[in-house]
Scaffold this active site. Structure first.
Site, PDB file in Angstrom:
ATOM      1  N   HIS A 110       1.031  -1.477   0.119  1.00  0.00           N
ATOM      2  CA  HIS A 110       0.347   0.255   0.266  1.00  0.00           C
ATOM      3  C   HIS A 110       0.498   1.110   0.160  1.00  0.00           C
ATOM      4  O   HIS A 110       0.801   2.506  -0.557  1.00  0.00           O
ATOM      5  CB  HIS A 110      -1.044  -0.024   1.104  1.00  0.00           C
ATOM      6  CG  HIS A 110      -1.907  -1.175   0.619  1.00  0.00           C
ATOM      7  ND1 HIS A 110      -3.146  -0.400   1.370  1.00  0.00           N
ATOM      8  CD2 HIS A 110      -2.584  -1.775   0.331  1.00  0.00           C
ATOM      9  CE1 HIS A 110      -4.182  -1.729   1.060  1.00  0.00           C
ATOM     10  NE2 HIS A 110      -3.514  -2.764   0.454  1.00  0.00           N
ATOM     11  N   HIS A 289      -2.676 -12.530  -2.659  1.00  0.00           N
ATOM     12  CA  HIS A 289      -3.095 -13.217  -2.238  1.00  0.00           C
ATOM     13  C   HIS A 289      -2.495 -14.688  -1.305  1.00  0.00           C
ATOM     14  O   HIS A 289      -3.304 -15.010  -1.212  1.00  0.00           O
ATOM     15  CB  HIS A 289      -4.381 -13.325  -2.498  1.00  0.00           C
ATOM     16  CG  HIS A 289      -4.758 -11.679  -2.610  1.00  0.00           C
ATOM     17  ND1 HIS A 289      -6.238 -11.075  -3.633  1.00  0.00           N
ATOM     18  CD2 HIS A 289      -4.848 -10.528  -2.781  1.00  0.00           C
ATOM     19  CE1 HIS A 289      -6.639 -10.302  -3.284  1.00  0.00           C
ATOM     20  NE2 HIS A 289      -5.676  -9.604  -2.624  1.00  0.00           N
TER      21      HIS A 289
END
Length: 772
Positions: A110, A289
């Site tokens: 992020h 993920h």
């Protein structure tokens, strides 16, 4: 008169806080008082953005050399410290599965994922995740805890390790302890010291105190153009995130609608805007993920305000969760609950295997967010992150199902399913690109794990020099040879500036080094066409000099800059103020093969006020932004101060560096001479300006008494007289004592612009002086 509120969560009381009970006046002139200049004059040109993150905000001072300090760190010992921490757990914020790795991957991702190719802003380069607005975006929920957990390591290594570098390195270490082979790591990111008040993050104007949930925030966006499903449905430039307060896309689908196909559309738009192709996109999503879990055990409406609005006693930590311990099994981030794989702390291909092996149905998390669960009750389970022996169904997000339904993404997924080694390599390189994309030239890369090979086109590679740089004698000879070609001062100055001014500090791309002005796509840009014959003439000078047998060679890149320096010196001499313009040799010419045409096309200006250029399509794409605002943005990306911006423009005008050679803004009868005529005529009380078109883009300057037209101008000219701050700077040079100062200051800012990309010389000092 204690009128200040301590708890910002009560927006009504906070609005009244700070008012004196005797008449309701503000106490003193406290910063933050309302209304502000933006309230009074919302369309004012915010010149102050040019002076952000300056020396006054930096506690380390101008002499701090980050490269020298970073070199003192034992990188192996630092990584060992990080890895030891990653497999620990603290009571106030316990690690999932006894491993902070997945949480730190998210923090690093992020931090880097705000990057966008259109203007190069965002990214991990300055550690802006520490400041508003990024620190308080809903998508960054609980990244404040990740950084706070790392604080002991940051303090141990002090200023030799920036927050920006620490966050990325921690992400790498997290991947490594879970069995993933990272491609490399380069240090060299210099921390910012204040919030970014210049970057445009979207058109939405939202009082964050009224936002009750993640979905409430993203549903207020106004950034999409056209109708969903139509060919013209697109995201406003230069934005990259699909919704306000997100890094990429809403994991529940566009506007949380649960539509995988719509999610695939948003994913492709956003990842493309962030300089990733389809294969890199799938590698990043599937790779990321493979680790950890998502958190959604508490409804969003119960979560407290983000860090920027948290109460004083929270000490910079936001998103207080009132349920249970507020962490661990009660954690809330994006509202989705669960893990993608049966072993969330191990690098494997289980994410893709399960995504394609099973059919998935929509369900809801405990927080009420849309997510997907396998239809097959015999599908593998995933362990609880905190309760030993407890198992849960696997989870997928709508943005995961998107990879399965989109035909192109599906092809990439199937490739990776059949070749785990190819998947591993693709994710490794994509992660390196993600976390290093905004670092710029490889001269800024520090540490033994940096990758410097020419095969990574996104690094804009420039070959190593194969010749010694020219010295003072050769420089003098070449200046004479250039001027002997009969090239005008205007053409030489225009060409040098055109090469150098592509630089943007946001991601350190562009600049004169490499001589890409002579390569596609830059040589074909309309704004650069005037440079073509000059480049060819300089190429002839290069051929003659290099073939003379003198033992030294000169690059075209150096000659382009040297020609500009020679032109400025001649213009100053003709103005009666002899000046030596600094020149630092050592530039190298790159090749067409090492130039990513598609990525460099993003550097093409829509508006370049320095060369009085406005793209023909500007009106359709401007979205209400004026040319002078774009001009200010360009100055900001070139790290210019307001005086430097003003002086540079004035000098370029009297030299006539307009892209088309027109006389707009050239407020002088002595073109090519470095005078202060631009300032004098711009501020003269004997002259008056009038519109020359209905749109207010063209103007004429007339004699106040006779009405005779003297000069033509654009908005990019008149802004230096219409804006109060810029006009006062112009006044400082228009007076009788301003000429010598102007010539000296123009030479300094000219050198600054020519050296913007010379990190091989400037090193890692934020305030490194220009070469003498």
């Amino acid at each position: 008169m204690d009128g200040f509120a301590n708890d910002k969560t009560d927006t009504t009381s906070y609005e009244m806080a700070g008012r004196c009970p005797f008449g309701g006046d503000r106490i003193g002139g406290a910063q933050g008082s309302r209304p502000t200049l933006e309230n009074w004059y919302p369309h004012r040109l915010r010149i102050e953005v040019l002076h952000q993150n300056g020396l006054a905000a930096d506690p380390l001072g101008p002499d701090f050399d980050y490269a020298a300090e970073f070199a003192k760190i034992d990188l192996d010992a630092l990584k060992a410290d990080i890895k030891q921490f990653l497999t620990s757990s603290v009571s106030w914020w316990p690690s999932d599965y006894g491993n902070y790795g997945p949480q730190m991957i998210r923090m690093a991702w992020h931090s880097a994922g705000t990057y966008r190719i259109a203007d190069g802003r965002g990214g991990a380069g300055t550690g802006m995740q520490r400041f508003a607005p990024i620190s308080s975006w809903w998508d960054n929920g609980n990244t404040d805890k990740s950084r706070r957990l790392l604080q002991p390591i940051k303090h141990k290594y002090g200023n030799a390790l920036s927050w920006a570098d620490l966050m990325v390195l921690t992400g790498n270490c997290a991947l490594e302890i879970m069995g993933f082979p990272t491609y490399g790591f380069a240090g060299g990111r210099l921390d910012a010291w204040e919030a970014d008040n210049a970057t445009y993050w979207g058109p939405e104007v939202v009082d964050m105190g009224t936002v009750s949930s993640f979905d409430d925030m993203v549903n207020r966006d106004k950034r999409w153009r056209g109708k969903n499903g139509d060919a013209d449905y697109d995201l406003e430039n230069p934005l990259a995130a699909s919704h306000q307060s997100l890094i990429y896309v809403n994991p529940e689908g566009p506007y949380a609608n649960g539509d995988p196909q719509g999610s695939a559309h948003d994913i492709r738009v956003t990842f493309t805007r962030m300089a990733m192709n389809d294969e890199e996109t799938v590698a990043l999503i599937a790779g990321g993920h493979a680790f950890g879990k998502s958190h959604g055990m508490t409804p969003a409406k119960e979560i407290g305000p983000p860090p920027e609005m948290a109460p004083m006693e929270a000490m910079g930590l936001g998103w207080h969760n009132p349920r249970g311990t507020g962490a661990g099994k009660d954690t809330m981030t994006n509202g989705i609950e669960g893990s993608w794989t049966p072993d969330p702390t191990k690098w494997d291909n289980a994410y893709l295997e399960n995504l394609f092996k099973y059919e998935w149905e929509q369900t809801k998390s405990p927080a009420g967010a849309l997510q997907w669960t396998p239809k097959d009750p015999n599908a593998p389970k995933t362990p609880d992150a905190h309760v030993e022996g407890q198992m849960h169904p696997l989870m997928m997000m709508t943005s995961d199902i998107a990879l399965k339904v989109d035909p192109e993404y599906r092809k990439v997924c199937e490739k990776f399913l059949n070749d785990f080694e190819a998947f591993t390599q693709a994710f490794s390189k994509a992660w390196y690109k993600l976390t290093h994309r905004d670092m710029g030239p490889r001269h800024r890369y520090l540490g033994k794990e940096a990758k410097l090979e020419d095969g990574l086109l996104w690094q804009d590679p420039i070959p190593e020099a194969s010749h010694q740089p020219i010295g003072e004698a050769e420089i003098a000879t070449l200046k004479q040879a250039i001027l002997a070609k009969g090239l005008s001062v205007s053409d030489l100055a225009f060409t040098a500036f055109s090469a150098a001014s592509t630089f943007r500090d946001s991601d350190k791309r562009g600049g004169a080094n490499g001589a890409r002005l002579a390569l596609a796509p830059q040589k074909d840009w309309t704004v650069n066409r005037r440079a073509a014959p000059v480049v060819e003439a300089l190429r002839a000078v290069m051929t003659e000099f290099n073939g003379s047998g003198g033992g030294k060679s000169v690059s075209l890149a150096d000659l382009i800059v040297l020609g500009g320096c020679a032109a400025v010196e001649k213009a100053a001499q003709d103005a009666g103020v002899p000046t030596q313009v600094p020149f630092t040799p050592g530039r190298v010419d790159t090749t067409q093969e090492l130039t990513d045409i598609e990525m460099f096309e993003w550097l093409k200006p829509v508006v370049d006020g320095f060369r009085n250029y406005v793209d023909d399509g500007f009106g359709a794409m401007s979205q209400g932004v004026s040319p002078e605002e774009m001009f200010l943005d360009k100055a900001n990306l070139m790290t210019l101060t307001a005086p430097e911006w003003t002086v540079l423009t004035a000098g370029l005008r009297v030299l006539n560096a307009n892209h088309d050679g027109s006389h707009k803004g050239v407020f002088t009868d002595r073109v090519g001479v470095l005078t202060t005529d631009f300032f004098k005529n711009l501020t003269s009380v004997d002259l008056v300006w009038e519109k020359a078109d209905d749109q207010g883009h063209a103007f004429v300057l007339k004699d106040r008494e006779s009405g005779q037209t003297r000069f033509e101008a654009t908005r990019s000219d008149l802004v230096f007289g219409a804006n109060a701050q810029l006009r006062n700077i112009a006044d400082a040079y228009a007076g009788v004592d301003g000429h010598k100062r102007f010539v000296a200051d123009f030479a300094k800012v000219w050198d600054k612009v020519m050296m913007l990309d010379r990190f091989d010389v400037k090193g890692h000092k934020r305030y490194a002086p220009m070469a003498a």
